[in-house]
Design an enzyme around this catalytic site. Structure first.
Site, short mmCIF file in Angstrom:
data_model
loop_
_atom_site.label_atom_id
_atom_site.label_comp_id
_atom_site.label_asym_id
_atom_site.label_seq_id
_atom_site.Cartn_x
_atom_site.Cartn_y
_atom_site.Cartn_z
CG ASP A 160 -2.25 0.65 0.97
OD1 ASP A 160 -2.29 1.89 1.07
OD2 ASP A 160 -3.25 -0.03 0.69
CG HIS A 218 -5.03 4.24 1.61
ND1 HIS A 218 -4.72 2.95 1.24
CD2 HIS A 218 -6.32 4.42 1.24
CE1 HIS A 218 -5.77 2.37 0.67
NE2 HIS A 218 -6.75 3.25 0.66
CB SER A 277 -9.10 0.81 0.31
OG SER A 277 -8.77 1.33 -0.95
#
Length: 585
Positions: free
Chosen positions: A109, A141, A466
């Site tokens: 990621d 994130h 996600s």
């Protein structure tokens, strides 16, 4: 009869001519209003295109082009209430069968920032900046994703260990401020002038004390001034359609110091599998880009996608070689089905990780708010031979579309309803999980967050596939720990056969249904095949055929036999002719 035949011929010719004209119009695009259809087939694998596993690093020099994302907490948030998705998944019952101890989960990621509630965080490398270790999250994130997988609970009684955290980086395009020179001048001499006191006012007797100023207020705590904070909150997700609400909460500009406590305040948040180890690999970042994007023959956007595909392939191979038995890929890429870039290396990488290294690869289905992520058709009842609508695909999501080797996750809300405007549908979607009401660890401090800073003094609420993928990765880790004898493909088989199915049994939005951790850990499910079906594009290596047989003896024997037959036939014919000649005489 003749006239009837002629009329029939003309009628047939007229129909044929009409059909020909219609075909020409369709081929030339004269009939407008028809949706474009790009018939694609499931991707195939070329094992020979496997990329090497060297030290992680970018393919070309990179630089930071934007500031890092800041984070926040929505007004009125009470972290002591369990997030809705945790209640929906019934995790308290699922944890009776284990917490994923001993399983390694790789998070490919934007990086994961160290946090006291991620005690088993392993640096896996950095494909964004050379020399990095994967433990920097500028985008806020990857830390959210990792925390939804593996964050340990906080009960407020046990103090959490402090962890080192790197300072937030800044764009490299800014020049440092010029050095400042401070000049100190000597203080000029001061002249003091004494002014005589004025005469006393009338009514004050001589010798009486002159009243002084009013005494100050008695010491003690004073009520603090109230500062009414203003701003807005954007509700649905990082970007895309937004619903903005005003913020008007009083803030105390002089908060009192918190009383010492043994640990952080208790909350109801926890990762799905708090016993796992997390391998953090930074493979992407929206804040970074190529230092020189205008090199080569490709335009910068296409060149960046090509590099992202290559580094993702290398990151998958690297994660598999580091021993990850679950690989989470929440940051996926979308591209038009008309222009699918070369993905042979990525296909070989997922095949290597899933088959050779026995890793469960979990990928997001893609979010409609991201660039090039256009929605795909869900189902065409007029095409019964294509129930998953491969022939209607307009957007390819990678590595999600390698469905034989990747478990692709769509997003639903806390009630199990598909997020149809956010979650990209596709024939490769196999399962779904909640993608709203996201709570996670902060990449900037030791607390929790449920929002990030947006434009114009707004807060953006994280949501989408996600985080659905993170949930499924956590459940996959629980199942791997409970059933260590199952292969990666058998783990996927158990997850999809215990999911809560949609009305049609399977569709392109939620796949085979919403993941059910308790069912996946307790149901009696047949193991199924150990490996996925092979979809190889390269020719198989077959053994060399045996040496051809020596045919010379056979031809010699055949020639001798033929000669003998000819001689025998000649002798027999000659004898027959002689007998006939004698009879005639």
């Amino acid at each position: 009869m003749q006239r009837f035949g002629t009329g029939s011929s003309r009628s047939w010719c007229g129909r044929a001519g009409t059909a020909t004209i219609a075909a020409v119009l369709l081929a030339s695009g004269a009939l407008t209003g028809l949706p474009p259809a790009y018939a694609i087939s499931p991707p195939t694998i070329d094992p020979g295109a496997l990329p090497p596993d060297g030290p992680p690093g970018p393919l070309a020099p990179m630089k930071q082009n934007a500031y890092c994302t800041e984070v926040g907490v929505l007004p009125g948030t009470d972290f002591q209430l369990q997030p809705k998705y945790m209640e929906m998944l019934n995790l308290n019952e699922a944890w009776q069968f284990g917490r994923g101890d001993g399983v390694k989960v790789a998070v490919i990621d934007t990086g994961v920032t160290p946090h006291p509630r991620l005690p088993r965080l392993i640096p896996g490398g950095d494909y964004v900046m050379a020399g990095g270790d994967g433990l920097s999250d500028c985008d806020a994130h990857g830390t959210l994703v990792a925390s939804m997988i593996a964050a340990v609970p906080a009960n407020g009684a046990v103090p959490l260990p402090s962890v080192p955290r790197r300072p937030v980086t800044i764009p490299t395009t800014e020049t440092p401020p010029p050095p400042q020179t401070v000049t100190l001048s000597p203080v000029p001499p001061q002249t003091v002038t004494v002014i005589p006191a004025p005469p006393p006012e009338e009514g004050v007797p001589p010798g009486a004390p002159v009243p002084g100023p009013e005494p100050p207020p008695a010491p003690g705590p004073q009520p603090p001034a109230v500062d009414r904070g203003g701003g807005t909150v954007t509700v649905p997700s990082y970007s895309g359609g937004r619903k903005i609400a005003p913020i008007d909460n009083p803030r105390n500009p002089h908060p009192s110091a918190p009383s010492p406590a043994l640990g952080p305040p208790p909350d109801a948040f926890s990762g799905i599998a708090p016993g796992v180890e997390i391998i953090s690999i930074r493979q992407s970042s929206q804040a970074f880009g190529l230092k020189d994007p205008y090199t080569g023959d490709e335009d910068p956007q296409t060149a960046q996608k090509i590099d992202n595909v290559e580094t993702m392939a290398r990151a998958i191979v690297h994660a598999a070689n580091m021993g990850a038995s679950v690989i989470n890929i929440s940051d996926v890429m979308c591209m038009s089905a008309r222009n699918v870039i070369d993905q042979r290396a990525l296909g070989a990488a997922v095949h290597y990780a899933a088959v050779d290294k026995d890793a469960v690869i979990v990928a997001a289905a893609g979010d409609g708010s991201k660039k090039d992520c256009k929605q795909n058709p869900i189902f065409d009842p007029l095409q019964p031979d294509d129930p998953r609508a491969w022939n209607a695909v307009t957007t390819v999501v990678t590595p999600s579309w390698f469905h034989d080797y990747v478990l692709t996750v769509g997003a639903v809300d806390a009630n199990g309803q598909p997020l149809s405007k956010m979650s990209i549908a596709g024939p490769w979607v196999s399962i779904s999980a909640p993608g709203t009401d996201v709570v996670g660890l902060s990449p900037r401090d030791d607390g929790l967050i449920n929002a990030i800073d947006g434009p114009d003094n707004s807060l953006l609420v994280p949501a989408g596939t996600s985080f659905s993928a993170a949930i499924v990765s956590g459940v996959a880790a629980l199942v791997r720990a409970k059933f260590p004898e199952l292969s990666a493909y058998q783990i996927i088989n158990r997850l999809i056969h215990t999911a809560r199915p949609p009305a049609r049994g399977v569709d392109n939005q939620v796949g085979y249904g919403v993941v059910d951790p308790v069912a996946a850990l307790t149901w009696d499910v047949p193991k199924g095949p150990a490996e996925p079906p092979k979809q190889l594009s390269a020719p198989l290596v077959v053994p060399q055929p045996p040496a051809p047989r020596d045919m010379v003896p056979i031809w010699v024997a055949a020639g001798g036999l033929a000669g003998a037959l000819l001689i025998g036939g000649a002798v027999f014919g000659t004898a027959t002719l002689m007998r006939r000649s004698r009879k005639q005489q």
